[in-house]
Design an enzyme around this catalytic site. Structure first.
Site, mmCIF file in Angstrom:
data_model
loop_
_atom_site.group_PDB
_atom_site.id
_atom_site.type_symbol
_atom_site.label_atom_id
_atom_site.label_comp_id
_atom_site.label_asym_id
_atom_site.label_seq_id
_atom_site.Cartn_x
_atom_site.Cartn_y
_atom_site.Cartn_z
ATOM 1 N N GLU A 26 0.672 -1.351 0.178
ATOM 2 C CA GLU A 26 -0.023 0.066 0.001
ATOM 3 C C GLU A 26 0.893 1.218 -0.115
ATOM 4 O O GLU A 26 2.014 1.097 0.268
ATOM 5 C CB GLU A 26 -1.072 0.067 1.344
ATOM 6 C CG GLU A 26 -0.211 0.006 2.637
ATOM 7 C CD GLU A 26 -1.234 0.612 3.446
ATOM 8 O OE1 GLU A 26 -1.746 1.833 3.446
ATOM 9 O OE2 GLU A 26 -1.316 0.102 4.796
ATOM 10 N N ASP A 139 -17.090 5.807 13.687
ATOM 11 C CA ASP A 139 -15.792 5.610 12.794
ATOM 12 C C ASP A 139 -15.629 4.074 12.797
ATOM 13 O O ASP A 139 -14.636 3.522 13.824
ATOM 14 C CB ASP A 139 -14.819 6.349 13.355
ATOM 15 C CG ASP A 139 -13.566 6.637 12.638
ATOM 16 O OD1 ASP A 139 -13.273 5.739 11.597
ATOM 17 O OD2 ASP A 139 -12.610 7.488 12.898
ATOM 18 N N ALA A 142 -13.236 1.348 6.543
ATOM 19 C CA ALA A 142 -13.760 0.624 5.412
ATOM 20 C C ALA A 142 -12.991 -0.578 5.154
ATOM 21 O O ALA A 142 -13.288 -1.531 4.295
ATOM 22 C CB ALA A 142 -13.819 1.685 4.344
ATOM 23 N N ASP A 143 -11.631 -0.540 5.685
ATOM 24 C CA ASP A 143 -10.806 -1.891 5.480
ATOM 25 C C ASP A 143 -11.655 -3.235 5.923
ATOM 26 O O ASP A 143 -11.471 -4.108 5.231
ATOM 27 C CB ASP A 143 -9.618 -1.692 6.421
ATOM 28 C CG ASP A 143 -8.664 -0.790 5.886
ATOM 29 O OD1 ASP A 143 -8.717 -0.081 4.963
ATOM 30 O OD2 ASP A 143 -7.642 -0.165 6.796
ATOM 31 N N LYS A 160 -3.583 -1.591 15.545
ATOM 32 C CA LYS A 160 -3.147 -0.796 16.495
ATOM 33 C C LYS A 160 -4.101 -1.042 17.903
ATOM 34 O O LYS A 160 -5.353 -0.795 17.428
ATOM 35 C CB LYS A 160 -3.000 0.440 16.254
ATOM 36 C CG LYS A 160 -1.657 0.467 15.105
ATOM 37 C CD LYS A 160 -1.050 1.704 15.177
ATOM 38 C CE LYS A 160 0.166 1.871 14.423
ATOM 39 N NZ LYS A 160 -0.017 2.288 12.843
HETATM 40 N N1 PSU Z 1 -3.076 1.501 10.407
HETATM 41 C C1 PSU Z 1 -1.734 1.601 11.075
HETATM 42 N N2 PSU Z 1 -0.993 2.331 9.795
HETATM 43 C C2 PSU Z 1 -1.503 2.890 8.769
HETATM 44 C C3 PSU Z 1 -2.934 2.680 8.714
HETATM 45 C C4 PSU Z 1 -3.387 2.144 9.421
HETATM 46 O O1 PSU Z 1 -1.366 1.186 11.940
HETATM 47 O O2 PSU Z 1 -0.699 3.409 7.731
HETATM 48 C C5 PSU Z 1 -3.506 3.350 7.256
HETATM 49 C C6 PSU Z 1 -3.649 2.165 6.256
HETATM 50 O O3 PSU Z 1 -3.713 2.831 5.040
HETATM 51 C C7 PSU Z 1 -5.297 1.857 6.662
HETATM 52 C C8 PSU Z 1 -5.901 3.053 6.607
HETATM 53 O O4 PSU Z 1 -5.759 1.157 5.712
HETATM 54 O O5 PSU Z 1 -4.652 3.790 7.832
HETATM 55 C C9 PSU Z 1 -6.810 3.172 7.340
HETATM 56 O O6 PSU Z 1 -7.360 4.521 7.633
HETATM 57 P P1 PSU Z 1 -9.113 4.708 8.110
HETATM 58 O O7 PSU Z 1 -9.078 4.288 9.551
HETATM 59 O O8 PSU Z 1 -9.178 6.130 8.016
HETATM 60 O O9 PSU Z 1 -9.656 3.760 7.373
HETATM 61 MN MN MN Z 2 -12.010 6.158 9.824
#
Ligand code: PSU
Ligand code: MN
Length: 309
Positions: A26, A139, A142-143, A160
């Protein structure tokens, strides 16, 4: 129909022609997850790790109206230094392409692009999940839904502890996502090998994970797999040490009114500052570890259909 806007790097084009294993990587981790120049150094080191393990890396990003599957070194450098890069999830991908902007792919968007490119395995650091307080903020990354839809095996070091890990596991279960801890019973928590939570599933070899990937497809099951690969022991920050740092960063995010897409990058940056860079060193070590395992899985997936055919 308009053409599929995929652009393969020279290295990935050769790998596809030769039927070699390919590992998707990614780019949000480069633009939003780490500071420059460590982001560039890490991106290069992760690609080198994939190559050393016998596979070909394909870092994915959107530039100039194309989905790039594999970046050359100049493109990697440009991305690592760029400002105003869009953070692309499923919702943002098509608009970014249509407007010609530069975008970095999250886990969700990287899965979509990898699948379009015929790549089965993807290595990253951590996935997005259910944020603490999601019962009021809603929140949820979408992953998680993407893992339920798109047939790519994602190797991460768990999620995390800035997230609500029990709720994250619940949503993954609802989405029908196999969460497979590698070589241990516990779900790992990114910087720490332990989360205090049992992983739903366990595998002890890349071959087993590859077999499960192929079996899901054979059974006609939609969606991918999440492989939760614990950080190497020598690089971990034990749970007791990282927990107060996470609590402080979360409190600051709330006080500053940080919301939506800005939450994860804000927390990562604050934890980096509060640990005086130790969190970043751990982050780099775990991504390299995931790249190695992903390369092994990709190699087993490429081998197995030939053996069975
Ligand atoms: N978690 C991590 N490091 C990251 C991300 C998540 O420990 O760099 C990044 C990844 O690209 C993940 C995105 O897909 O943040 C998720 O963001 P959101 O929570 O806004 O969907
Ligand atoms: Mn989010």
């Amino acid at each position: 129909m308009i053409p599929l806007p995929l652009r393969f790097s020279a290295e990935v084009t050769r790998a596809r022609a030769d039927g070699r294993p390919i590992v998707a990587l990614e780019s949000t981790i480069i633009t939003h997850g780490m500071p420059y120049p460590q982001n560039l150094e890490t991106a290069r080191a992760v690609e080198a790790e994939v190559r050393a393990a016998g596979a070909v890396p394909a870092t994915i990003a959107v530039m100039g109206g194309h989905i790039h599957i594999g970046l050359d070194d100049a493109e990697l450098e440009t991305l690592a230094q760029a400002t105003g890069v869009m953070k692309l999830s499923r919702a943002d991908l098509a608009v970014c392409l249509a407007t010609g902007r530069t975008g970095a792919t999250t886990v969700a968007a990287t899965m979509i692009c990898a699948h379009l490119a015929g790549i089965a395995v993807f290595a990253t650091g951590g996935i997005g999940g259910v944020h603490r307080g999601a019962e009021t903020s809603f929140d949820i990354s979408a992953d998680l839904a993407e893992l339920g839809k798109t047939p790519v095996t994602v190797v991460a070091a768990g999620a995390k502890a800035i997230l609500d890990l029990p709720k994250t596991l619940e949503v993954l279960e609802t989405e029908g996502v196999p969460v497979i801890a590698y070589g241990q019973d516990e779900f790992p928590a990114f910087w720490s090998r332990s989360s205090g939570l049992a992983a739903p599933l366990r595998a002890d070899s890349a071959a087993q994970i590859a077999q499960a990937h192929l079996m899901r497809a054979r059974l006609g099951l939609a969606g991918g797999q999440l492989v939760a690969n614990p950080i190497p022991p020598e690089a971990e920050i034990p749970r007791a040490e990282i927990t107060p740092v996470i609590e402080q960063a979360l409190a600051e995010a709330e006080a500053a009114g940080i919301a939506a897409k800005a939450v994860t990058p804000f927390l990562l940056q604050r934890i980096f500052e509060l640990t005086e860079g130790r969190s970043l060193a751990s982050n780099i070590a775990l991504v390299l570890n995931n790249a190695r395992l992903a390369a092994e899985i990709a190699a087993r997936i490429v081998e197995q259909p030939r053996r069975c055919a």
